[in-house]
Design a protein around this motif. Structure first.
Motif, PDB file in Angstrom:
ATOM      1  N   ASP A   1      -8.620  -3.494   6.146  1.00  0.00           N
ATOM      2  CA  ASP A   1      -7.139  -3.287   6.756  1.00  0.00           C
ATOM      3  C   ASP A   1      -6.232  -2.271   5.900  1.00  0.00           C
ATOM      4  O   ASP A   1      -5.499  -1.501   6.816  1.00  0.00           O
ATOM      5  CB  ASP A   1      -6.507  -4.656   6.486  1.00  0.00           C
ATOM      6  CG  ASP A   1      -5.083  -4.815   7.284  1.00  0.00           C
ATOM      7  OD1 ASP A   1      -4.749  -3.991   8.168  1.00  0.00           O
ATOM      8  OD2 ASP A   1      -4.453  -5.789   6.776  1.00  0.00           O
ATOM      9  N   GLU A   2      -6.422  -2.296   4.455  1.00  0.00           N
ATOM     10  CA  GLU A   2      -5.365  -1.290   4.086  1.00  0.00           C
ATOM     11  C   GLU A   2      -5.878   0.076   4.159  1.00  0.00           C
ATOM     12  O   GLU A   2      -5.081   1.060   4.321  1.00  0.00           O
ATOM     13  CB  GLU A   2      -5.371  -1.572   2.587  1.00  0.00           C
ATOM     14  CG  GLU A   2      -4.730  -2.939   2.250  1.00  0.00           C
ATOM     15  CD  GLU A   2      -3.096  -3.100   2.598  1.00  0.00           C
ATOM     16  OE1 GLU A   2      -2.375  -1.493   2.415  1.00  0.00           O
ATOM     17  OE2 GLU A   2      -2.582  -3.697   2.934  1.00  0.00           O
ATOM     18  N   ALA A   3      -7.188   0.289   4.006  1.00  0.00           N
ATOM     19  CA  ALA A   3      -7.703   1.821   4.291  1.00  0.00           C
ATOM     20  C   ALA A   3      -7.501   2.219   5.614  1.00  0.00           C
ATOM     21  O   ALA A   3      -7.405   3.529   5.839  1.00  0.00           O
ATOM     22  CB  ALA A   3      -9.213   1.618   3.908  1.00  0.00           C
TER      23      ALA A   3
ATOM     24  N   LYS B   1      -4.979   1.375   7.830  1.00  0.00           N
ATOM     25  CA  LYS B   1      -3.692   1.275   8.149  1.00  0.00           C
ATOM     26  C   LYS B   1      -2.971   2.056   9.228  1.00  0.00           C
ATOM     27  O   LYS B   1      -2.491   1.616  10.238  1.00  0.00           O
ATOM     28  CB  LYS B   1      -2.790   1.131   6.737  1.00  0.00           C
ATOM     29  CG  LYS B   1      -1.132   0.479   7.186  1.00  0.00           C
ATOM     30  CD  LYS B   1      -1.251  -0.523   7.506  1.00  0.00           C
ATOM     31  CE  LYS B   1      -1.503  -1.563   6.094  1.00  0.00           C
ATOM     32  NZ  LYS B   1      -1.377  -3.182   6.391  1.00  0.00           N
ATOM     33  N   GLN B   2      -3.431   3.420   9.195  1.00  0.00           N
ATOM     34  CA  GLN B   2      -2.798   4.341  10.063  1.00  0.00           C
ATOM     35  C   GLN B   2      -3.798   4.694  11.069  1.00  0.00           C
ATOM     36  O   GLN B   2      -3.547   5.483  11.931  1.00  0.00           O
ATOM     37  CB  GLN B   2      -2.316   5.488   9.249  1.00  0.00           C
ATOM     38  CG  GLN B   2      -1.143   5.312   8.381  1.00  0.00           C
ATOM     39  CD  GLN B   2       0.190   4.805   8.884  1.00  0.00           C
ATOM     40  OE1 GLN B   2       0.262   5.354   9.941  1.00  0.00           O
ATOM     41  NE2 GLN B   2       0.811   3.929   8.172  1.00  0.00           N
TER      42      GLN B   2
ATOM     43  N   GLU C   1     -16.531   2.258   0.535  1.00  0.00           N
ATOM     44  CA  GLU C   1     -14.912   2.736   0.495  1.00  0.00           C
ATOM     45  C   GLU C   1     -15.101   4.218   0.928  1.00  0.00           C
ATOM     46  O   GLU C   1     -14.130   4.626   1.564  1.00  0.00           O
ATOM     47  CB  GLU C   1     -14.780   2.750  -1.007  1.00  0.00           C
ATOM     48  CG  GLU C   1     -14.424   1.412  -1.396  1.00  0.00           C
ATOM     49  CD  GLU C   1     -13.943   1.489  -2.904  1.00  0.00           C
ATOM     50  OE1 GLU C   1     -13.634   2.393  -3.592  1.00  0.00           O
ATOM     51  OE2 GLU C   1     -13.594   0.403  -3.506  1.00  0.00           O
TER      52      GLU C   1
ATOM     53  N   ASP D   1     -11.110   6.866   8.652  1.00  0.00           N
ATOM     54  CA  ASP D   1      -9.725   7.290   8.843  1.00  0.00           C
ATOM     55  C   ASP D   1      -9.638   8.527   9.072  1.00  0.00           C
ATOM     56  O   ASP D   1      -8.561   8.843   9.885  1.00  0.00           O
ATOM     57  CB  ASP D   1      -9.034   6.723   7.440  1.00  0.00           C
ATOM     58  CG  ASP D   1      -7.667   6.838   7.715  1.00  0.00           C
ATOM     59  OD1 ASP D   1      -6.843   6.536   8.998  1.00  0.00           O
ATOM     60  OD2 ASP D   1      -6.805   7.403   6.791  1.00  0.00           O
TER      61      ASP D   1
ATOM     62  N   LYS E   1      -9.344  -7.413   3.790  1.00  0.00           N
ATOM     63  CA  LYS E   1      -7.978  -6.832   3.289  1.00  0.00           C
ATOM     64  C   LYS E   1      -8.089  -5.367   2.673  1.00  0.00           C
ATOM     65  O   LYS E   1      -7.337  -4.520   3.186  1.00  0.00           O
ATOM     66  CB  LYS E   1      -7.737  -7.610   2.055  1.00  0.00           C
ATOM     67  CG  LYS E   1      -5.991  -6.989   1.186  1.00  0.00           C
ATOM     68  CD  LYS E   1      -5.963  -8.005   0.128  1.00  0.00           C
ATOM     69  CE  LYS E   1      -4.541  -7.743  -0.343  1.00  0.00           C
ATOM     70  NZ  LYS E   1      -4.443  -6.390  -0.742  1.00  0.00           N
ATOM     71  N   GLN E   2      -9.385  -4.993   2.253  1.00  0.00           N
ATOM     72  CA  GLN E   2      -9.596  -3.597   1.883  1.00  0.00           C
ATOM     73  C   GLN E   2      -9.621  -2.911   3.017  1.00  0.00           C
ATOM     74  O   GLN E   2      -9.257  -1.693   3.071  1.00  0.00           O
ATOM     75  CB  GLN E   2     -10.665  -3.549   0.928  1.00  0.00           C
ATOM     76  CG  GLN E   2     -11.124  -1.973   0.448  1.00  0.00           C
ATOM     77  CD  GLN E   2     -12.257  -2.064  -0.369  1.00  0.00           C
ATOM     78  OE1 GLN E   2     -13.020  -3.280  -0.486  1.00  0.00           O
ATOM     79  NE2 GLN E   2     -12.673  -0.980  -0.977  1.00  0.00           N
TER      80      GLN E   2
END
Length: 543
Positions: free
Chosen positions: A472-474, A476-477, A442, A449, A469-470
């Motif tokens: 992808d969310e982390a 996202k930008q 994490e 990012d 999924k984790q």
């Protein structure tokens, strides 16, 4: 004017030829390569449909054999810019009124010519002048450019068909007008398709454009301009101005009729142009639309349950195809320590199989970088890594510019996640990996990012859906084009519209209707069928 509703059926993506041994297209392409190598081409400006030669010129050479001259290009300045703007504004008078289907017909014809009789000519020109392999050039200069022409016409039809609601008693309409003035299209060296799309997407919408191609790819751009002329592009709608950046850009930005900038290139140049436009806002007749795609520090992030064999292939192709000279090329990797040894061993074994040399030799996977300036910039990063205490060259690292601008595929392991080659855009065949502890998954996602100001492309690898999924969310930008268990390159028109945010650009998605909307000014029209004859309202009456 024809009284009919015309329809463009949804296109299919242009097939990509393999050029495998024994195929007829392989032999045809090789013959065209030899034909072009045996001649030299003069590349003038094209203003109002006429060829214009200036008193300044530059040689056009093959990057992988820089002693071989392909031709001469004539460089434009203020005088030619003024001529081009005058020509464009005059052409706009008729072009802006041209029915959309007639504009679209030119590009549909250009796509057919490109995928037919012009295929090998454009492909060979890109291979020679930009040092692309046959397959990379086919994907770019033929398939993607033909897709841009066909799908943009289809998207324009869809835009025009989008009309507002009309309640009883009125008819509401949306008119999709071209912008007033002209568009300035500034195109890059690395993709012939982008060079062809930037001036033409606005033109399809009824605009006129001034096209300044990169001097290092002016050869293939000239072929595209000649293709458009053969397809029936009217004189003056696109004016082709080879030249150095400031010599063309400065007088263009001074003109009050500038209505838009369509740009792909370096971050520094884009920021300079944007600032220059903002400094001149008061003089322009309209607020110029600014659409740009700049750079990337594109990543591959591997989870501990990633498929190592798939990861190896993705990293190799993404980092080293076209010598890493793609804004989407993988430049940094995050690999868990539990996979590192296996990945490094397999990746090294596969990269060592890569052949590098002339583009005309179809056994080569890599050729040369574009020019001396690029060669010097990329090799500075390699030398920096060689001398650093907190990084090491895992493989590659050698280079030679005696005959062509050749740089070996280079793989760096950094022990610092903020090492220079992990953070700065290199635009060459250099991939840097940071090995993270498995229990810091994490934390490393957050690092990925936040490391780069860019947000163009990125890829994640795992066989675990919860982990995907984790990730992808982390992230996202972190990327405008995001890939799951695949390399972060090779976006296809109508499949993965391309563009990134943050410092990677305005994310207006080339190859989609969203990009075309930037070159349109909507007029809302309300027609009342029985206008009121009394100005008072019911609420005004007394009790």
């Amino acid at each position: 004017m024809a009284n009919a509703f015309f329809e463009i059926r949804e296109p299919e993506n242009e097939p990509v030829y393999s050029y495998a041994p024994g195929t007829p297209e392989r032999e045809k392409l090789k013959k065209e390569l030899e034909r072009q190598k045996q001649q030299q081409v003069e590349i003038p400006a094209i203003i109002g449909g006429k060829e214009v030669k200036t008193n300044r010129s530059a040689d056009v050479v093959i990057p992988h054999n820089h002693s071989h001259k392909l031709g001469t290009t004539y460089l434009c300045g203020e005088k030619e810019v003024e001529m081009a703007i005058e020509s464009a504004l005059e052409a706009r008078k008729e072009w802006a009124k041209m029915p959309w289907q007639d504009r679209a017909a030119i590009f549909l014809k250009a796509a057919e010519l490109l995928s037919g009789s012009w295929r090998y000519k454009i492909n060979a020109a890109t291979m020679l002048a930009q040092s692309k392999t046959a397959y990379q050039s086919e994907i770019d200069a033929v398939a993607e450019l033909a897709d841009f022409f066909r799908f943009n016409a289809y998207y324009l039809q869809e835009i025009y068909q989008d009309q507002p609601d009309s309640p009883k008693g009125m008819w509401n309409r949306s008119e999709y007008r071209p912008l007033e003035g002209f568009i300035f299209a500034v195109t890059p060296f690395n993709f012939t398709s982008i060079a062809g799309n930037l001036p033409t997407a606005p033109v399809l919408c009824g605009n006129v454009s001034i096209w300044k191609p990169a001097t290092s790819s002016v050869y293939s751009s000239y072929f595209v301009m000649k293709l458009l002329q053969e397809a029936g592009m009217p004189d003056g709608v696109i004016n082709f101005l080879p030249g150095n950046g400031a010599d063309v850009g400065n007088p263009v930005l001074e003109n009050e009729n500038l209505s838009g900038l369509h740009f792909t290139g370096s971050t520094g140049t884009f920021q300079h142009l944007w600032k220059s436009i903002s400094d001149r806002l008061e003089k322009y007749n309209t607020y110029p639309r600014i659409v740009g795609e700049t750079g990337g520090k594109d990543f591959i992030f591997a989870h501990e349950e990633a498929d190592v064999d798939a990861l190896v292939v993705a990293a190799l192709r993404a980092a080293y195809e076209y010598q890493g000279q793609k804004c989407s090329a993988a430049s940094r990797m995050y690999i868990p320590e539990s996979l590192w040894d296996e990945f490094r061993e397999k990746f090294t074994a596969e990269v060592n199989k890569i052949n590098m040399g002339e583009a005309e030799d179809f056994t080569n996977f890599m050729t040369a970088v574009i020019d001396q300036k690029a060669f010097d910039s990329i090799t500075e990063y390699i030398d920096y890594a060689k001398e650093a205490d907190d990084a090491e060259i895992v493989l590659g690292g050698d280079y030679d510019d005696s005959d062509g601008y050749f740089i070996e595929p280079t793989f760096v392991q950094s022990h610092d996640p903020h090492f220079k080659t992990m953070e700065e855009e290199i635009f060459g065949p250099v991939l840097t990996a940071y090995v993270y502890e498995n229990d810091k998954f994490e934390e490393t996602l957050e690092l990925c990012d936040n490391t780069s100001p860019y947000a163009l492309t990125g890829a994640i690898f795992s066989q675990n859906r919860y982990a995907l999924k984790q990730m992808d969310e982390a992230l996202k930008q972190a990327a405008g084009n995001f890939y799951i268990n695949d390399k972060p390159t090779a976006a296809v028109v109508n499949q993965q519209p391309f563009g990134g945010a943050r410092k990677s650009g305005t994310n207006d998605k080339a190859g989609s209707a969203a990009n075309l909307m930037r070159w349109i000014s909507i007029r809302s029209v309300k027609e009342t069928q029985e206008p009121p004859k009394d100005w008072t309202y019911p609420f005004m009456k007394e009790e």
